[in-house]
Scaffold this motif. Structure first.
Motif, PDB file in Angstrom:
ATOM      1  N   GLY A  94       0.815  -1.214   0.000  1.00  0.00           N
ATOM      2  CA  GLY A  94       0.000   0.000   0.000  1.00  0.00           C
ATOM      3  C   GLY A  94       0.845   1.259   0.000  1.00  0.00           C
ATOM      4  O   GLY A  94       0.502   2.255  -0.644  1.00  0.00           O
ATOM      5  N   GLN A  95       1.955   1.231   0.717  1.00  0.00           N
ATOM      6  CA  GLN A  95       2.875   2.376   0.724  1.00  0.00           C
ATOM      7  C   GLN A  95       3.444   2.592  -0.671  1.00  0.00           C
ATOM      8  O   GLN A  95       3.494   3.712  -1.171  1.00  0.00           O
ATOM      9  N   LEU A  96       3.859   1.494  -1.309  1.00  0.00           N
ATOM     10  CA  LEU A  96       4.426   1.594  -2.653  1.00  0.00           C
ATOM     11  C   LEU A  96       3.394   2.135  -3.643  1.00  0.00           C
ATOM     12  O   LEU A  96       3.710   2.999  -4.459  1.00  0.00           O
ATOM     13  N   LEU A  97       2.154   1.655  -3.551  1.00  0.00           N
ATOM     14  CA  LEU A  97       1.114   2.147  -4.457  1.00  0.00           C
ATOM     15  C   LEU A  97       0.843   3.639  -4.249  1.00  0.00           C
ATOM     16  O   LEU A  97       0.600   4.375  -5.211  1.00  0.00           O
ATOM     17  N   SER A  98       0.887   4.087  -3.016  1.00  0.00           N
ATOM     18  CA  SER A  98       0.719   5.512  -2.740  1.00  0.00           C
ATOM     19  C   SER A  98       1.829   6.330  -3.400  1.00  0.00           C
ATOM     20  O   SER A  98       1.570   7.359  -4.029  1.00  0.00           O
ATOM     21  N   TRP A  99       3.067   5.860  -3.259  1.00  0.00           N
ATOM     22  CA  TRP A  99       4.182   6.554  -3.897  1.00  0.00           C
ATOM     23  C   TRP A  99       4.053   6.556  -5.411  1.00  0.00           C
ATOM     24  O   TRP A  99       4.326   7.555  -6.066  1.00  0.00           O
ATOM     25  N   ILE A 100       3.642   5.422  -5.983  1.00  0.00           N
ATOM     26  CA  ILE A 100       3.480   5.328  -7.436  1.00  0.00           C
ATOM     27  C   ILE A 100       2.430   6.326  -7.910  1.00  0.00           C
ATOM     28  O   ILE A 100       2.634   7.044  -8.888  1.00  0.00           O
ATOM     29  N   ASP A 101       1.286   6.388  -7.213  1.00  0.00           N
ATOM     30  CA  ASP A 101       0.234   7.319  -7.612  1.00  0.00           C
ATOM     31  C   ASP A 101       0.743   8.756  -7.559  1.00  0.00           C
ATOM     32  O   ASP A 101       0.494   9.552  -8.470  1.00  0.00           O
ATOM     33  N   GLU A 102       1.485   9.086  -6.521  1.00  0.00           N
ATOM     34  CA  GLU A 102       2.032  10.441  -6.397  1.00  0.00           C
ATOM     35  C   GLU A 102       3.051  10.743  -7.500  1.00  0.00           C
ATOM     36  O   GLU A 102       2.984  11.790  -8.153  1.00  0.00           O
ATOM     37  N   GLU A 103       3.993   9.839  -7.717  1.00  0.00           N
ATOM     38  CA  GLU A 103       5.025  10.052  -8.736  1.00  0.00           C
ATOM     39  C   GLU A 103       4.409  10.139 -10.138  1.00  0.00           C
ATOM     40  O   GLU A 103       4.789  10.988 -10.942  1.00  0.00           O
ATOM     41  N   ALA A 104       3.461   9.245 -10.415  1.00  0.00           N
ATOM     42  CA  ALA A 104       2.816   9.245 -11.729  1.00  0.00           C
ATOM     43  C   ALA A 104       1.975  10.499 -11.930  1.00  0.00           C
ATOM     44  O   ALA A 104       1.918  11.045 -13.039  1.00  0.00           O
ATOM     45  N   ALA A 105       1.324  10.981 -10.872  1.00  0.00           N
ATOM     46  CA  ALA A 105       0.530  12.206 -10.969  1.00  0.00           C
ATOM     47  C   ALA A 105       1.426  13.414 -11.258  1.00  0.00           C
ATOM     48  O   ALA A 105       1.056  14.286 -12.056  1.00  0.00           O
ATOM     49  N   ILE A 106       2.581  13.465 -10.623  1.00  0.00           N
ATOM     50  CA  ILE A 106       3.523  14.551 -10.902  1.00  0.00           C
ATOM     51  C   ILE A 106       3.982  14.484 -12.353  1.00  0.00           C
ATOM     52  O   ILE A 106       3.998  15.492 -13.064  1.00  0.00           O
TER      53      ILE A 106
END
Length: 122
Positions: A23-35
């Motif tokens: 879940g932590q990794l998915l949160s980071w992925i969503d943030e990085e991809a959104a940027i």
């Protein structure tokens, strides 16, 4: 694919098995991809519409440095699609891949709006 960002895996990122919590990794992925998506569309107002199958290939552990690779796949009038790969910085071994993450540019009412980006702008 270009790798844009890195994270250091700390104790607070671990699950009970002492590996990086998914879940932590998915949160980071969503943030990085959104940027990344915002930079492509030159948008500060976009939302995640879809994330395709998440393929966890290997665990990350405390002390690892992971890096996020992102690439533009396609662009529509109101949305763009990117893919993401996360790998271990030291070993280059893949940790996770997501073939399709769709972001939609929205207006002030939250409705889809044209972003004005050309398909080859990435």
């Amino acid at each position: 694919m270009k790798y844009y960002s890195r994270r250091f895996i700390k104790p607070e990122h671990l699950n009970p098995a002492n590996f990086l919590f998914g879940g932590q990794l998915l949160s980071w992925i969503d943030e990085e991809a959104a940027i990344f998506a915002g930079c492509q569309m030159k948008s500060q107002r976009h939302v995640t519409k879809l994330m395709s199958e998440v393929n966890f290939m290997a665990p990350a552990k405390q002390g690892d440095v992971i890096e996020f690779g992102l690439e533009l796949i396609s662009a529509g009038a109101t949305s763009i699609t990117v893919c993401c790969k996360v790998r271990n910085k030291l070993t280059q071994m893949p940790i996770v891949s997501i073939d399709k993450i769709v972001f939609v540019h929205v207006n002030e009412k939250g409705q889809p709006a044209e972003h004005g980006m050309r398909a080859n702008a990435a």
